[in-house]
Design an enzyme around this catalytic site. Structure first.
Site, PDB file in Angstrom:
ATOM      1  N   CYS A   1       0.817  -1.223   0.000  1.00  0.00           N
ATOM      2  CA  CYS A   1       0.000   0.000   0.000  1.00  0.00           C
ATOM      3  C   CYS A   1       0.847   1.268   0.000  1.00  0.00           C
ATOM      4  O   CYS A   1       0.347   2.348  -0.312  1.00  0.00           O
ATOM      5  CB  CYS A   1      -0.939  -0.001   1.196  1.00  0.00           C
ATOM      6  SG  CYS A   1      -2.018  -1.430   1.230  1.00  0.00           S
TER       7      CYS A   1
ATOM      8  N   ASN B   1     -10.180  -0.372  -0.373  1.00  0.00           N
ATOM      9  CA  ASN B   1      -8.716  -0.261  -0.277  1.00  0.00           C
ATOM     10  C   ASN B   1      -8.108  -0.782  -1.580  1.00  0.00           C
ATOM     11  O   ASN B   1      -8.148  -1.984  -1.842  1.00  0.00           O
ATOM     12  CB  ASN B   1      -8.251  -1.077   0.927  1.00  0.00           C
ATOM     13  CG  ASN B   1      -6.747  -1.079   1.112  1.00  0.00           C
ATOM     14  OD1 ASN B   1      -6.004  -0.692   0.210  1.00  0.00           O
ATOM     15  ND2 ASN B   1      -6.292  -1.524   2.258  1.00  0.00           N
TER      16      ASN B   1
ATOM     17  N   HIS C   1      -3.575   6.971   2.511  1.00  0.00           N
ATOM     18  CA  HIS C   1      -3.959   5.666   1.963  1.00  0.00           C
ATOM     19  C   HIS C   1      -5.356   5.329   2.493  1.00  0.00           C
ATOM     20  O   HIS C   1      -5.627   5.473   3.684  1.00  0.00           O
ATOM     21  CB  HIS C   1      -2.931   4.611   2.399  1.00  0.00           C
ATOM     22  CG  HIS C   1      -3.377   3.223   2.112  1.00  0.00           C
ATOM     23  ND1 HIS C   1      -3.876   2.859   0.882  1.00  0.00           N
ATOM     24  CD2 HIS C   1      -3.429   2.098   2.890  1.00  0.00           C
ATOM     25  CE1 HIS C   1      -4.196   1.576   0.919  1.00  0.00           C
ATOM     26  NE2 HIS C   1      -3.944   1.099   2.124  1.00  0.00           N
TER      27      HIS C   1
HETATM   28  O1  UT7 Z   1      -3.945  -1.468   3.499  1.00  0.00           O
HETATM   29  C1  UT7 Z   1      -3.452  -2.499   4.258  1.00  0.00           C
HETATM   30  C2  UT7 Z   1      -3.551  -2.201   5.689  1.00  0.00           C
HETATM   31  N1  UT7 Z   1      -4.682  -2.853   6.284  1.00  0.00           N
HETATM   32  C3  UT7 Z   1      -5.552  -2.192   7.028  1.00  0.00           C
HETATM   33  O2  UT7 Z   1      -5.523  -1.023   7.176  1.00  0.00           O
HETATM   34  C4  UT7 Z   1      -6.589  -2.962   7.785  1.00  0.00           C
HETATM   35  C5  UT7 Z   1      -6.585  -2.539   9.221  1.00  0.00           C
HETATM   36  N2  UT7 Z   1      -7.622  -3.175   9.964  1.00  0.00           N
HETATM   37  C6  UT7 Z   1      -8.930  -2.878   9.822  1.00  0.00           C
HETATM   38  O3  UT7 Z   1      -9.314  -2.075   9.007  1.00  0.00           O
HETATM   39  C7  UT7 Z   1      -9.896  -3.547  10.776  1.00  0.00           C
HETATM   40  O4  UT7 Z   1      -9.161  -4.267  11.741  1.00  0.00           O
HETATM   41  C8  UT7 Z   1     -10.895  -4.501  10.071  1.00  0.00           C
HETATM   42  C9  UT7 Z   1     -11.912  -3.675   9.288  1.00  0.00           C
HETATM   43  C10 UT7 Z   1     -10.174  -5.454   9.154  1.00  0.00           C
HETATM   44  C11 UT7 Z   1     -11.665  -5.304  11.114  1.00  0.00           C
HETATM   45  O5  UT7 Z   1     -12.282  -4.433  12.040  1.00  0.00           O
HETATM   46  P1  UT7 Z   1     -12.116  -4.666  13.602  1.00  0.00           P
HETATM   47  O6  UT7 Z   1     -12.940  -3.642  14.267  1.00  0.00           O
HETATM   48  O7  UT7 Z   1     -10.651  -4.687  13.912  1.00  0.00           O
HETATM   49  O8  UT7 Z   1     -12.786  -6.068  13.808  1.00  0.00           O
HETATM   50  P2  UT7 Z   1     -12.148  -7.415  14.390  1.00  0.00           P
HETATM   51  O9  UT7 Z   1     -11.172  -8.000  13.441  1.00  0.00           O
HETATM   52  O10 UT7 Z   1     -11.723  -7.173  15.806  1.00  0.00           O
HETATM   53  O11 UT7 Z   1     -13.435  -8.336  14.410  1.00  0.00           O
HETATM   54  C12 UT7 Z   1     -14.580  -8.016  15.210  1.00  0.00           C
HETATM   55  C13 UT7 Z   1     -15.673  -9.041  14.928  1.00  0.00           C
HETATM   56  C14 UT7 Z   1     -15.154 -10.468  14.981  1.00  0.00           C
HETATM   57  O12 UT7 Z   1     -16.174 -11.274  15.557  1.00  0.00           O
HETATM   58  P3  UT7 Z   1     -16.079 -11.735  17.103  1.00  0.00           P
HETATM   59  O13 UT7 Z   1     -14.810 -12.508  17.191  1.00  0.00           O
HETATM   60  O14 UT7 Z   1     -16.056 -10.458  17.895  1.00  0.00           O
HETATM   61  O15 UT7 Z   1     -17.317 -12.542  17.287  1.00  0.00           O
HETATM   62  C15 UT7 Z   1     -15.003 -10.857  13.528  1.00  0.00           C
HETATM   63  O16 UT7 Z   1     -15.118 -12.237  13.318  1.00  0.00           O
HETATM   64  O17 UT7 Z   1     -16.176  -8.862  13.598  1.00  0.00           O
HETATM   65  C16 UT7 Z   1     -16.144 -10.113  12.899  1.00  0.00           C
HETATM   66  N3  UT7 Z   1     -15.971  -9.850  11.478  1.00  0.00           N
HETATM   67  C17 UT7 Z   1     -16.994  -9.597  10.647  1.00  0.00           C
HETATM   68  N4  UT7 Z   1     -18.315  -9.527  10.833  1.00  0.00           N
HETATM   69  C18 UT7 Z   1     -19.092  -9.221   9.776  1.00  0.00           C
HETATM   70  C19 UT7 Z   1     -14.813  -9.787  10.775  1.00  0.00           C
HETATM   71  N5  UT7 Z   1     -15.056  -9.500   9.513  1.00  0.00           N
HETATM   72  C20 UT7 Z   1     -16.405  -9.365   9.390  1.00  0.00           C
HETATM   73  C21 UT7 Z   1     -17.258  -9.055   8.314  1.00  0.00           C
HETATM   74  N6  UT7 Z   1     -18.585  -8.986   8.545  1.00  0.00           N
HETATM   75  N7  UT7 Z   1     -16.811  -8.822   7.068  1.00  0.00           N
END
Ligand code: UT7
Length: 324
Positions: A112, A281, A251
């Site tokens: 990225c 992204n 980004h």
């Molecule tokens: O450009 C490359 C750099 N990458 C990034 O910038 C990504 C950085 N990270 C993020 O943007 C965020 O961490 C995400 C958007 C990927 C995830 O958001 P989060 O608030 O960190 O969520 P999490 O990974 O802590 O997951 C929270 C919950 C989980 O469920 P439980 O374990 O709490 O029951 C996940 O399984 O959300 C669940 N989950 C989803 N639910 C519905 C994960 N993906 C999804 C989804 N839809 N697509």
């Protein structure tokens, strides 16, 4: 001598994939995606449409905006992690399609951060004698996305953005670039299979190792810290305050990351260009697409002070300060 951005261009494939479409593919919801990321829809390349196809369209538009002929280019840099082939470089395919007969061409891999890294390389080329360099960020992220993995497939999109950098006397141009990395965090975002460590095999395909894997939550925290730190370093290096900025183009990964960074920096969101709601992204393409939109919408004018900030796999993070 300064490297001035003489023209910008971008291209996005026509197919739109909405959050509602994703609801039919994995266990997710429009509400979750919008609230957790800020993304509403993304563009997806057509079957057979590859990285160089997107790059050529963006490159042509940037050349037209700059009034520079392809035959006058000294160098073409394509920042990508989704090139047409493992080799040759996608930039060579672009060179051929544009008819840039006297240009060198190579790709740059910094995920990225690729566009900001490439901008920095091009800036150095211009300061050491080149006249015109085409820098493109182009990605077909859909090709390395696991469409059964809800943790990643809701995030990414395809597109390309480009700038023509031209040698220029005077105050306008790239004022500084700052490039950083920390390979101890290489496993946070990775495509584990298909390279020389784990060459393509039936096992790689069966275990879906040729797709992008990400520890989103850990990446989120590092992203906020690194984007804040490098923004402060870039402001200090240029002896300017955050209030002096006309526009910050980050980004486009997650609107929550950006809101957290802007709160820490004290920069109002009105001075931040956001378009991830429409593109998701797009990795190395996200900043140049946003830059092109800002120019075409009149949000950047002659004399504007513009800062770029990126982070991504590697991990890498990077910034640039530009006097437009
Ligand atoms: O450009 C490359 C750099 N990458 C990034 O910038 C990504 C950085 N990270 C993020 O943007 C965020 O961490 C995400 C958007 C990927 C995830 O958001 P989060 O608030 O960190 O969520 P999490 O990974 O802590 O997951 C929270 C919950 C989980 O469920 P439980 O374990 O709490 O029951 C996940 O399984 O959300 C669940 N989950 C989803 N639910 C519905 C994960 N993906 C999804 C989804 N839809 N697509």
């Amino acid at each position: 001598m300064k490297a001035r951005i003489a023209g910008t261009g971008s291209y996005a494939p026509t197919r739109v994939l909405t959050n509602a479409d994703l609801e039919g593919m994995v266990a997710t919801s429009d509400e979750w995606i919008r609230e957790r990321t800020g993304i509403r829809e993304r563009r997806i390349a057509a079957t057979g449409e590859a990285c160089s196809d997107l790059a050529v369209q963006a490159g042509k538009r940037a050349l037209a905006a700059a009034g520079v002929a392809a035959s006058d280019l000294d160098m073409i840099l394509v920042a990508t992690c989704t090139g047409d082939f493992p080799l040759p470089a996608t930039a060579c395919l672009v060179q051929h399609q544009l008819g840039a007969m006297k240009a060198g061409a190579c790709d740059l891999s910094a995920a990225c951060c690729g566009f900001v890294y490439a901008l920095s390389v091009a800036d150095a080329y211009i300061k050491t004698g080149m006249r015109h360099v085409l820098v493109i960020g182009s990605e077909v992220m859909s090709a390395i996305t696991d469409w059964t993995d809800r943790n990643t497939c809701v995030l990414f999109g395809d597109g390309a953005g480009a700038v023509v950098l031209s040698a220029s006397d005077g105050e306008r141009g790239i004022l500084s670039t700052d490039l950083r990395s920390d390979g101890t965090l290489c496993e946070l975002i990775m495509v584990p299979g298909g390279g020389s460590r784990t060459p393509p095999s039936e096992k790689v395909l069966a275990e879906r190792l040729h797709y992008i894997k990400m520890k989103g939550n850990e990446t989120f925290k590092v992203a906020v810290r690194t984007l804040e730190d490098i923004a402060r370093a870039t402001l200090a290096a240029n002896h300017v305050e955050v209030e002096d900025l006309d526009l910050y183009i980050p980004h486009q990964a997650n609107v929550r990351i950006l809101k957290a960074v802007m709160e820490r920096l004290g920069l109002p969101m009105e001075k931040v260009l956001l378009n991830l709601d429409r593109y998701g992204n797009t990795s190395a393409a996200s900043i140049p697409i946003a830059l092109d939109e800002a120019v075409r919408e009149g949000r950047i004018k002659d004399g504007s002070l513009v800062m770029l900030g990126a982070f991504g796999a590697g991990l890498t993070w990077a910034s640039a300060m530009i006097r437009w």
